[in-house]
Design a protein around this motif. Structure first.
Motif, PDB file in Angstrom:
ATOM      1  N   ILE A  38       0.828  -1.209   0.000  1.00 27.23           N
ATOM      2  CA  ILE A  38       0.000   0.000   0.000  1.00 27.23           C
ATOM      3  C   ILE A  38       0.863   1.261   0.000  1.00 27.23           C
ATOM      4  CG2 ILE A  38      -1.649   1.338   1.364  1.00 27.23           C
ATOM      5  CD1 ILE A  38      -2.813  -1.307   2.337  1.00 27.23           C
ATOM      6  N   MET A  79     -12.240  -4.547   5.463  1.00 30.16           N
ATOM      7  CA  MET A  79     -12.026  -3.379   4.614  1.00 30.16           C
ATOM      8  C   MET A  79     -11.044  -3.730   3.505  1.00 30.16           C
ATOM      9  SD  MET A  79     -12.855  -0.138   4.183  1.00 30.16           S
ATOM     10  CE  MET A  79     -13.499   0.333   5.786  1.00 30.16           C
ATOM     11  N   LEU A  81      -8.127  -3.325   1.052  1.00 30.45           N
ATOM     12  CA  LEU A  81      -6.918  -2.507   1.035  1.00 30.45           C
ATOM     13  C   LEU A  81      -6.770  -1.764  -0.285  1.00 30.45           C
ATOM     14  CD1 LEU A  81      -4.411  -5.075   2.609  1.00 30.45           C
ATOM     15  CD2 LEU A  81      -5.854  -3.384   3.770  1.00 30.45           C
ATOM     16  N   LYS A  82      -7.238  -2.374  -1.367  1.00 30.49           N
ATOM     17  CA  LYS A  82      -7.085  -1.776  -2.695  1.00 30.49           C
ATOM     18  C   LYS A  82      -8.131  -0.687  -2.945  1.00 30.49           C
ATOM     19  CE  LYS A  82      -7.440  -2.988  -7.625  1.00 30.49           C
ATOM     20  NZ  LYS A  82      -6.257  -2.240  -8.073  1.00 30.49           N
ATOM     21  N   TYR A  83      -9.374  -0.973  -2.614  1.00 32.32           N
ATOM     22  CA  TYR A  83     -10.468  -0.058  -2.935  1.00 32.32           C
ATOM     23  C   TYR A  83     -10.817   0.877  -1.782  1.00 32.32           C
ATOM     24  CZ  TYR A  83     -11.115  -3.270  -6.836  1.00 32.32           C
ATOM     25  OH  TYR A  83     -10.930  -4.048  -7.950  1.00 32.32           O
ATOM     26  N   GLN A  84     -10.274   0.609  -0.576  1.00 33.98           N
ATOM     27  CA  GLN A  84     -10.520   1.445   0.593  1.00 33.98           C
ATOM     28  C   GLN A  84     -12.019   1.628   0.852  1.00 33.98           C
ATOM     29  OE1 GLN A  84      -8.152   2.779   2.910  1.00 33.98           O
ATOM     30  NE2 GLN A  84      -7.079   1.126   1.842  1.00 33.98           N
ATOM     31  N   ASP A 278      -4.568  -7.806  -1.781  1.00 35.38           N
ATOM     32  CA  ASP A 278      -5.709  -7.343  -0.984  1.00 35.38           C
ATOM     33  C   ASP A 278      -6.317  -8.549  -0.272  1.00 35.38           C
ATOM     34  OD1 ASP A 278      -7.840  -6.057   0.122  1.00 35.38           O
ATOM     35  OD2 ASP A 278      -8.525  -5.102  -1.724  1.00 35.38           O
TER      36      ASP A 278
END
Length: 315
Positions: A38, A79, A81-84, A278
Motif C-alpha cells: 500500500i 475493509m 486494502l485496494k479499494y478502501q 488485498d
C-alpha cells in the motif's frame, strides 16, 4: 425429512469452518506485505509498522483468524486494502453480474440439453443423432476460456453482432441484459450442455428399457406420453447430481469468463485484488463463494427428496 436437513446443516457449518481455516492460513503464507504494498517499496519502516498495527497485522495469526471469523458472522467482511471501502459493499455490488452469468448459462444449458437428450435417445438411428453425439464429445473437451475467445472473434470481431468490451452489462431492460450476457453465458454453457446430454441420454435409455415402460406401451400409451410423463421425471434423478455439479462449476467458470469478456463481476474483482495483495477482500470473497457452492449442493440434496420419495424416507 427434518432430521436429514439438520444433519446436512451441521455438515455445512463444519465444512465452512475447515474451508475458512484453510483459506485464511494459505493467504498468511503467501509472500508480500500488504502494508508495504500500500505504501510502496520506498516507504519509511516506521510508517509500515504503523500501518501494520492499524490493519491488525501485528496481532498473532490465531487472533486475526478469530477476529475475521467473528466479523464474517456479523456480515462484516473487512475493509478492502485496494479499494478502501467495505468488502461487503464491493461484493454485493459485483455479485449481480456473476449471478446473472451463472444462472443464464445454466438456463441455456438446460433448455438446449434436455430436448436434445430426448431426441437422440428415442431417435438414435437418425443421422443427426450421431452428429449431436460427436459434437458433445468435442464440447466436453473444450475449455470455457478458449470458447470465450472464439465466440468473441466470430460473433463480435468478425460479424459485429455483439459488443463485448467497455459496456455496462446491467444497463437496459431484461432483453438488453440477455443480449449482453448471451456470449459469455454460451461460453460456459457449451461444455455443460455436452455433459448433460451424455448423462441424460444414458439415464433415458436405461428407463426406456424398464418394465413399466413396456407395460405402458401395452396399455396403448404413446411413446411421447410415456417419455414426458414418466421416463423424463425418473431420468432426471441421477442427472440432478450432474446439474448440481454443473451449477457449481459454472460459478467457477464465470470467474474466468468474466475476465475474458471484461465483465465487472466478482471474478474480475478477485483477479484485480490478487496483484495488490488485498487479502481481506480475497479471503472473504473466496469464503463467500465457497458458501454459495455448498449451499447449492444443499439445495440439490433437498431436491432429491422432493423428486424421489425413496430418498426422502431413507430407503
Amino acid at each position: 425429512m427434518i432430521k436429514p436437513i439438520v444433519k446436512k446443516l451441521l455438515s455445512i457449518l463444519m465444512t465452512l469452518f475447515f474451508v475458512s481455516l484453510l483459506i485464511f492460513f494459505v493467504f498468511q503464507i503467501i509472500p508480500g506485505n500488504p502494508a508495504r504494498i500500500i505504501l510502496g517499496t520506498e516507504a519509511d519502516p516506521y510508517q509500515v509498522l504503523a500501518l501494520e498495527k492499524e490493519l491488525g497485522l501485528d496481532k498473532p495469526m490465531v487472533t486475526r483468524y478469530i477476529d475475521w471469523i467473528v466479523g464474517l458472522f456479523r456480515l462484516d467482511m473487512g475493509m478492502s486494502l485496494k479499494y478502501q471501502m467495505p468488502v461487503r459493499d464491493l461484493f454485493l455490488k459485483k455479485l449481480p453480474v456473476t449471478l446473472y452469468l451463472t444462472l443464464f448459462s445454466l438456463f441455456l444449458s438446460l433448455i438446449i440439453a434436455i430436448p436434445l437428450s430426448v431426441q437422440i435417445s428415442i431417435k438414435s438411428d437418425k443421422w443427426y443423432a450421431s452428429i449431436i453425439t460427436a459434437i458433445t464429445q468435442l464440447g466436453i473437451s473444450i475449455p470455457s476460456f478458449w470458447l470465450a475467445f472464439m465466440l468473441i472473434y466470430v460473433f463480435a470481431v468478425n460479424l459485429g453482432l455483439f459488443n463485448t468490451l467497455s459496456y455496462n452489462v446491467m444497463a437496459g431492460g431484461f432483453f438488453d441484459k440477455l443480449k449482453n450476457f448471451f456470449l459469455p453465458s454460451l461460453a460456459i454453457a457449451i461444455p455443460n450442455i455436452a455433459t448433460i446430454i451424455r448423462y441424460m441420454q444414458a439415464a433415458i435409455l436405461d428407463e426406456i428399457n424398464k418394465d413399466y415402460v413396456r407395460t405402458a406401451r401395452m396399455k396403448g400409451l404413446s411413446l411421447n406420453q410415456i417419455l414426458y410423463k414418466h421416463v423424463l421425471k425418473n431420468a432426471l434423478i441421477p442427472v440432478i447430481t450432474i446439474i448440481g455439479m454443473i451449477l457449481t462449476s459454472s460459478v467457477g467458470g464465470s470467474l474466468i469468463v468474466e475476465n475474458v469478456f471484461a465483465l465487472p463481476g466478482v471474478g474480475s474483482m478477485i483477479v484485480a485484488s490478487i496483484s495488490s495483495r488485498d487479502f481481506p477482500l480475497i479471503q472473504s470473497v473466496v469464503v463467500a463463494i465457497a458458501f454459495l457452492v455448498i449451499f447449492i449442493n444443499f439445495i440439490i440434496d433437498i431436491l432429491y427428496g422432493l423428486i424421489d420419495p425413496r430418498i426422502r424416507s431413507g430407503k
